[in-house]
Design a protein around this motif. Structure first.
Motif, mmCIF file in Angstrom:
data_model
loop_
_atom_site.group_PDB
_atom_site.id
_atom_site.type_symbol
_atom_site.label_atom_id
_atom_site.label_comp_id
_atom_site.label_asym_id
_atom_site.label_seq_id
_atom_site.Cartn_x
_atom_site.Cartn_y
_atom_site.Cartn_z
ATOM 1 N N PHE A 1 89.702 106.851 18.636
ATOM 2 C CA PHE A 1 89.920 106.826 17.286
ATOM 3 C C PHE A 1 89.628 105.704 16.679
ATOM 4 C CE2 PHE A 1 93.139 104.971 14.658
ATOM 5 C CZ PHE A 1 93.468 106.087 13.801
ATOM 6 N N ILE A 2 89.538 104.463 17.263
ATOM 7 C CA ILE A 2 88.793 103.137 16.442
ATOM 8 C C ILE A 2 87.342 103.509 16.345
ATOM 9 C CG2 ILE A 2 88.394 100.774 17.293
ATOM 10 C CD1 ILE A 2 91.060 100.605 18.884
ATOM 11 N N ALA A 3 86.646 104.084 17.365
ATOM 12 C CA ALA A 3 85.199 104.371 17.090
ATOM 13 C C ALA A 3 84.987 105.206 15.830
ATOM 14 C CB ALA A 3 84.787 105.030 18.453
ATOM 15 N N VAL A 4 85.685 106.355 15.537
ATOM 16 C CA VAL A 4 85.521 107.106 14.373
ATOM 17 C C VAL A 4 85.917 106.331 13.265
ATOM 18 C CG1 VAL A 4 86.627 109.266 13.203
ATOM 19 C CG2 VAL A 4 86.057 109.283 15.577
ATOM 20 N N GLU A 5 86.871 105.632 13.349
ATOM 21 C CA GLU A 5 87.502 104.814 12.078
ATOM 22 C C GLU A 5 86.440 103.840 11.619
ATOM 23 O OE1 GLU A 5 89.102 101.611 9.624
ATOM 24 O OE2 GLU A 5 88.418 101.484 12.095
ATOM 25 N N GLY A 6 85.773 103.051 12.687
ATOM 26 C CA GLY A 6 84.986 102.106 12.579
ATOM 27 C C GLY A 6 83.389 102.649 12.039
ATOM 28 N N PHE A 7 83.131 103.902 12.646
ATOM 29 C CA PHE A 7 81.927 104.621 11.994
ATOM 30 C C PHE A 7 81.805 104.904 10.704
ATOM 31 C CE2 PHE A 7 79.352 108.567 11.910
ATOM 32 C CZ PHE A 7 78.158 108.176 12.181
ATOM 33 N N VAL A 8 83.165 105.461 10.141
ATOM 34 C CA VAL A 8 83.480 105.608 8.780
ATOM 35 C C VAL A 8 83.280 104.566 7.874
ATOM 36 C CG1 VAL A 8 84.643 107.234 7.185
ATOM 37 C CG2 VAL A 8 84.434 107.845 9.298
ATOM 38 N N PHE A 9 84.152 103.455 8.279
ATOM 39 C CA PHE A 9 84.385 102.432 7.229
ATOM 40 C C PHE A 9 83.646 101.116 7.498
ATOM 41 C CE2 PHE A 9 88.441 104.938 7.341
ATOM 42 C CZ PHE A 9 88.624 105.366 5.929
ATOM 43 N N GLU A 10 83.167 100.822 8.825
ATOM 44 C CA GLU A 10 82.296 99.866 9.113
ATOM 45 C C GLU A 10 80.897 100.049 9.150
ATOM 46 O OE1 GLU A 10 80.979 95.921 10.037
ATOM 47 O OE2 GLU A 10 82.814 96.488 9.017
#
Length: 305
Positions: A17-26
């Motif tokens: 979950f954190i990796a997907v969120e970071g891949f999109v927004f960071e």
């Protein structure tokens, strides 16, 4: 509590979950170059992944959750020891005193838990020694994870000194790079996914969606873990290390109390004494009294005037 060995599927879900969120927004879908060289993240991630997996497996080795929490609260000991050995640091008498208190607290809780395991009436004489040996292996695993976590903290500190603080970037890479490593744990993750599917059905309030209750628990765990770790990473950039340490320590204490009361975990007076040593020692280490002194004096002056 229903599936004690489900730590891997929980950790994998959090990381994904954190990796997907970071891949999109960071990382902007992989278009943004990292400020810290990627090879350094690989080293950090290897340590981070090892610590997470070892801590999860410790729960399968007759380690109770309260003892698990208290043991991990001793990270100050490991950090100070490795700081002296690797960074050649020296500390004040109060720092050494606080570490002694934390060590005494962990020893007290560990010793009392050992007596509980050894004297468990539900075990027959043949199983008793075997269970106790597994418990000793669990303590060894927690000790290794504690030292590895401290080493990772020192490595992280040197990286931030060289390249500056990039908390969101570090959060993303620390969770995205270990994902292939979960392939080694795929059979265990799949096994618990099947078990989760077989749990009782639960209707989510407001939404009205019906799903197995273990998947609902997992979803709530992932969301709260994201809020928690994102908050900690933001805190490291906005506040002093003293504030961060104090907040994390208080969070551990609340988690411990909740675990004991809600899940009715066995906790004797000796455990409470050990817990008090751990947290008083931690607060001494952070020197919170020196910070509270000027604050309280400022509060008194207007009343006196």
């Amino acid at each position: 509590r229903q599936f004690p060995g489900c730590g891997n599927i929980v950790t994998f879900s959090q990381f994904l979950f954190i990796a997907v969120e970071g891949f999109v927004f960071e990382a902007n879908f992989g278009r943004k170059r990292p400020a810290i060289p990627i090879r350094n993240y690989f080293i950090m991630v290897a340590m981070f992944f090892t610590v997470s997996v070892v801590n999860n497996y410790a729960l399968n080795l007759n380690i109770a959750m309260p003892l698990h929490m208290i043991f991990r609260s001793g990270s100050l000991i490991a950090s100070m020891a490795l700081g002296i050995i690797i960074l050649k640091k020296r500390y004040s008498i109060s720092k050494y005193t606080s570490i002694a208190l934390v060590s005494l607290g962990i020893f007290t809780c560990t010793f009392m838990s050992a007596k509980q395991v050894a004297s468990d009436s539900s075990l027959n004489q043949e199983d008793g020694p075997q269970v106790f040996l597994w418990w000793l292996l669990g303590i060894a695993a927690l000790t290794f994870a504690l030292l590895m976590s401290a080493r990772m903290g020192i490595f992280q500190e040197t990286l931030y000194q060289r390249f500056g603080k990039h908390s969101k970037e570090a959060l993303f890479y620390n969770h995205a790079l270990p994902l292939p490593g979960f392939l080694l744990l795929a059979p265990n993750i799949y096994h618990h996914a099947v078990l989760f599917n077989q749990s009782e059905l639960f209707q989510v309030p407001v939404i009205g969606l019906t799903l197995p209750i273990m998947w609902f628990y997992l979803l709530m765990n992932v969301i709260t873990q994201y809020v928690c770790i994102r908050g900690v990473f933001i805190l490291t950039t906005e506040c002093t290390s003293l504030t961060v340490t104090l907040v994390v320590t208080l969070r551990k204490f609340v988690s411990l109390i909740f675990s004991i009361l809600y899940f009715q975990n066995p906790f004797t007076g000796w455990h409470w004494l050990g817990t008090a040593f751990v947290f008083v020692g931690t607060l001494m280490y952070t020197e919170v009294w020196k910070s509270l002194g000027p604050f309280l004096r400022r509060r008194r002056r207007p009343k006196e005037e």
